[in-house]
Each structure stands twice: as structure tokens, then as C-alpha cells.
Write an enzyme that holds these catalytic residues in place. Structure first.
Site, mmCIF file in Angstrom:
data_model
loop_
_atom_site.group_PDB
_atom_site.id
_atom_site.type_symbol
_atom_site.label_atom_id
_atom_site.label_comp_id
_atom_site.label_asym_id
_atom_site.label_seq_id
_atom_site.Cartn_x
_atom_site.Cartn_y
_atom_site.Cartn_z
ATOM 1 N N ALA A 129 0.863 -1.189 0.000
ATOM 2 C CA ALA A 129 0.000 0.000 0.000
ATOM 3 C C ALA A 129 0.892 1.230 0.000
ATOM 4 C CB ALA A 129 -0.924 0.004 1.228
ATOM 5 N N GLY A 130 1.310 1.630 -1.209
ATOM 6 C CA GLY A 130 2.129 2.829 -1.353
ATOM 7 C C GLY A 130 1.262 3.989 -1.786
ATOM 8 N N SER A 131 1.139 4.190 -3.090
ATOM 9 C CA SER A 131 0.245 5.231 -3.600
ATOM 10 C C SER A 131 -1.209 4.914 -3.255
ATOM 11 C CB SER A 131 0.410 5.371 -5.117
ATOM 12 O OG SER A 131 1.725 5.792 -5.445
ATOM 13 N N ASP A 238 -0.861 17.441 2.038
ATOM 14 C CA ASP A 238 -1.056 18.754 1.401
ATOM 15 C C ASP A 238 -0.153 19.803 2.034
ATOM 16 O OD1 ASP A 238 -2.930 17.950 -0.442
ATOM 17 O OD2 ASP A 238 -4.661 18.666 0.693
ATOM 18 N N ARG A 241 3.973 18.595 1.477
ATOM 19 C CA ARG A 241 4.576 18.509 0.141
ATOM 20 C C ARG A 241 5.339 19.767 -0.268
ATOM 21 N NH1 ARG A 241 -0.531 15.273 -2.150
ATOM 22 N NH2 ARG A 241 0.289 13.162 -1.877
ATOM 23 N N GLY A 339 32.040 16.674 -15.826
ATOM 24 C CA GLY A 339 32.668 15.604 -16.598
ATOM 25 C C GLY A 339 32.975 14.394 -15.730
ATOM 26 N N GLU A 363 6.362 11.088 -0.395
ATOM 27 C CA GLU A 363 5.194 11.957 -0.172
ATOM 28 C C GLU A 363 4.332 12.099 -1.429
ATOM 29 O OE1 GLU A 363 5.188 15.183 2.416
ATOM 30 O OE2 GLU A 363 6.979 14.561 3.505
#
Length: 379
Positions: A129-131, A238, A241, A339, A363
Site C-alpha cells: 500500500a504505497g500510492s 497537502d 509537500r 565531466g 510523499e
């Protein structure tokens, strides 16, 4: 909306930049190399009373506005993203308490966070259960004056370091996202620490697994009402973030500053590479995009303090998404400017690039942020 820093904020930035250069920057490479929590850097931040910025005055904090808090995160991230997380994560863990917690919880825990005595973590994600947080499996079952929590939380910042864990669990598993509730759990109540991840970046900040096995939590430590957890989780993100956006801006600014200094010193074909127009244009684009991201971040942070029109959700998503994409682009170009040296650990640019990547992921991934933005636009 336009935004200009106040004189106090400019002075704060100047003081904090010097502090970061003196106390945080010298340890940044070693913190990354050893992948150990930077206790000395953390205590230096505590001596500057930085944990107090995000806590209201009535609970022992300094009650700083969110733009000032963003300045703190930005300046720390400019030299050491791992140390910036030590300041970010306790605020994230305490937003639910500050916004939806009881007066008793506020008075018991916020002063400890403000003083730096305690740290906090935010436990929302799980292995599957991430997103999709509504699919979480962690359960909280009411038993008299307590709840019994069982489950596993994953990708938890400050795992094993924090004293408290703000845990989201299902009190009604049949109700989907409406069945989530939120709890404040002390480490000593039986929280177990599982696997700690070996990560690409922000290596000085532990990320790991939190295991809850019949952990008894007093009902007084439920935050908000039963079933309010999803609303609390989304409302918290909210508000947090925009500061992830500030972290991304700080990392990008560190890359811009280092690249500019390197270009003035590095010579090829008998002159500094700063005189080659192609490289000048690369640096100019890096600086322009970083400044554009900064503007979105400050705008979103100002809305956290005053959001009368309900625009924070989209503004925060835009700020976090754009700033983190910019940080990844800027740091990648920074490596290119250096470089072969940019590809080695003798120089900080590759660390900036590795640290930038996580800001596109945690998040809420940037793909999720684009979903949020598009849904708002399309109604």
C-alpha cells in the site's frame, strides 16, 4: 500571486547559510558514506532551535510561518539532504497532532518535538500500500479504553530513531478509505524495527520497516475521530509537500552553486571552462529552472498558512512535482558539467544527483501529483 521575502526572512537565510556552511557541510560526505544518522548535525540544528520553527508558540515552538520553514529546509538541503530530513520528518509526524489532535496530545508531545528532545515519524505506507493507501492492512481493534494495533509499515523515515510514530490503521476494514483512523504510538509501547533499507541517496536518514504486534495504544492517543484517518493523511501531505519542494530546491541550488565555482576554476584549452558559451548556457538554464521552482514552492508554502480558497492541494502538488523534476534535471546536468570528476565521490555533485531522486518519489510520486493536478483542472 507574487511573493517577496521579508527582511527578517532574508536575514534568517543569511544566518542559516553560514551555519550550514560551518556546521553541516563539512560532515555531509561522511554522513553519506557511512549511512549513519548524523547525530552531531542534528544536535547542531537543535542548538539553533530549528526543530521549534514548525511548532506553535503555545507549545514551546517559535511558530514560524511556512515560508521561513521552507528556507530552513532549503538551506540545509543545499549542503546535506540527509540532515534536512532530520528536521522535516518530525514536523510531518506532528502535523496530524497539531491539526486534528486533542489538546492533551498537543501539550504532551509538541514541546518535546520543539526542544529536539524527541523525534517523530509518519507511518502511512505499507509493503502493498504505497500510492494506494486505502488498501492498507494494518488493523486497530478497540478493546475497552485502548486499541490493539497489528500490521507492518514500510518506507518509514527515521525508523528506529524516532520516539513516536503517527500510525494509520483500519478500524473498519470493510469501509475502504473511510475505515482508516490515525494513532500516536510511542516507541516503547512495543514498536519493533524490521529491515532498514540500503538506499541510493539521503543515506544518513534511516528508512525502514515498522512492525506492530498487539501494540496497545490508549484511546486518548487516537488522533481525530474513527474513520477520519484518510482525510487526516491527505490533509497532512497537502501541508508537507511544499517543504519537499523546498528540499528539492535546496539540492538543486547546491548543484548550481558548486557547478558555478567549478567552472571558474577548471581550465581547458588554456582558459576557464566558464568562458565556454555552451557551458554558460547549461548553467543559466539550471539557475533559471531552480528559481522558477523556488517561486512555486514559496507560493505553496504561503498557502499553508492562509488557504481561504482551497487551492493548497493543487499548489502543493505543483510545487513538489516541478521542484523535484527540476532538482533531478539540474543535478544530472551538474554531473555533466563536471565531466568525469562529477561521476566520482571525490566531488559532491553525484551525491546531489542521488539525493535529488527521492524527492520525485516520497510523499506521493510525481505521477500521483500529476493525477492530482489534472483532476483539479478537469473537475
Amino acid at each position: 500571486m507574487t511573493f517577496t521575502l521579508t527582511d527578517d526572512q532574508r536575514e534568517f537565510r543569511a544566518v542559516l547559510r553560514q551555519f550550514c556552511e560551518d556546521k553541516i557541510a563539512p560532515r555531509a560526505a561522511e554522513v553519506d558514506e557511512t549511512a549513519e544518522f548524523p547525530w552531531d548535525s542534528y544536535h547542531a540544528c537543535v542548538s539553533m532551535e530549528l526543530p521549534a520553527l514548525g511548532v506553535p508558540v503555545e507549545y514551546g515552538g517559535s511558530g514560524a510561518d511556512h515560508v521561513t520553514q521552507a528556507l530552513m529546509v532549503e538551506e540545509l538541503s543545499r549542503v546535506c539532504a540527509s540532515t534536512s530530513l532530520t528536521m522535516l520528518i518530525s514536523k510531518l509526524g506532528m502535523i496530524p497532532v497539531m491539526r486534528w489532535g486533542s489538546e492533551e496530545l498537543k501539550r504532551e508531545y509538541l514541546p518535546k518535538i520543539a526542544s529536539g528532545e524527541w523525534q517523530a515519524s509518519y507511518c502511512l505506507s505499507e509493503p502493498d500500500a504505497g500510492s494506494d493507501v486505502a488498501s492498507m492492512k494494518t488493523r486497530a481493534v478497540r478493546e475497552g479504553d485502548s486499541y490493539i494495533l497489528n500490521g507492518t509499515k514500510y518506507w518509514i523515515t527515521n525508523a528506529g530513531v524516532s520516539n513516536t510514530y503517527t500510525v494509520f490503521a483500519k478500524t473498519d476494514p470493510e469501509a475502504g478509505y473511510r475505515g482508516m483512523s490515525c494513532f500516536l504510538v510511542e516507541k516503547d509501547w512495543g514498536v519493533k524495527i524490521g529491515k532498514l533499507e540500503k538506499k541510493l541517496g539521503v543515506r544518513g536518514s534511516p528508512t525502514g520497516e515498522i512492525i506492530l504486534e498487539d501494540v496497545r495504544v490508549p484511546a486518548t492517543h487516537r488522533i481525530g475521530e474513527e474513520g477520519q484517518g484518510f482525510y487526516i493523511a491527505m490533509g497532512t501531505l497537502d501541508r508537507s509537500r511544499p517543504t519537499i519542494g523546498a528540499q528539492a530546491v535546496g539540492i538543486a541550488q547546491g548543484a548550481v552553486d558548486y557547478a558555478a565555482g567549478y567552472m571558474r576554476e577548471r581550465k581547458q584549452f588554456g582558459k576557464p571552462i566558464a568562458e565556454f558559451q555552451g557551458l554558460q548556457f547549461m548553467l543559466a538554464d539550471m539557475a533559471m529552472k531552480t528559481e522558477a521552482a523556488r517561486g512555486l514552492v514559496y507560493r505553496a508554502c504561503s498557502m499553508v498558512d492562509d488557504d481561504p480558497r482551497g487551492e493548497l492541494t493543487m499548489a502543493g502538488a505543483m510545487a513538489k512535482c516541478f521542484a523535484s523534476d527540476v532538482a533531478m534535471e539540474v543535478t544530472t546536468n551538474g554531473v555533466q558539467l563536471l565531466g568525469g570528476y562529477g561521476y566520482t565521490r571525490e566531488f559532491p555533485m553525484e551525491r546531489f544527483m542521488r539525493d535529488a531522486k527521492i524527492t520525485q518519489i516520497y510523499e506521493g510520486t510525481n505521477q500521483v501529483q500529476r493525477v492530482v493536478i489534472s483532476k483539479r483542472l478537469l473537475g
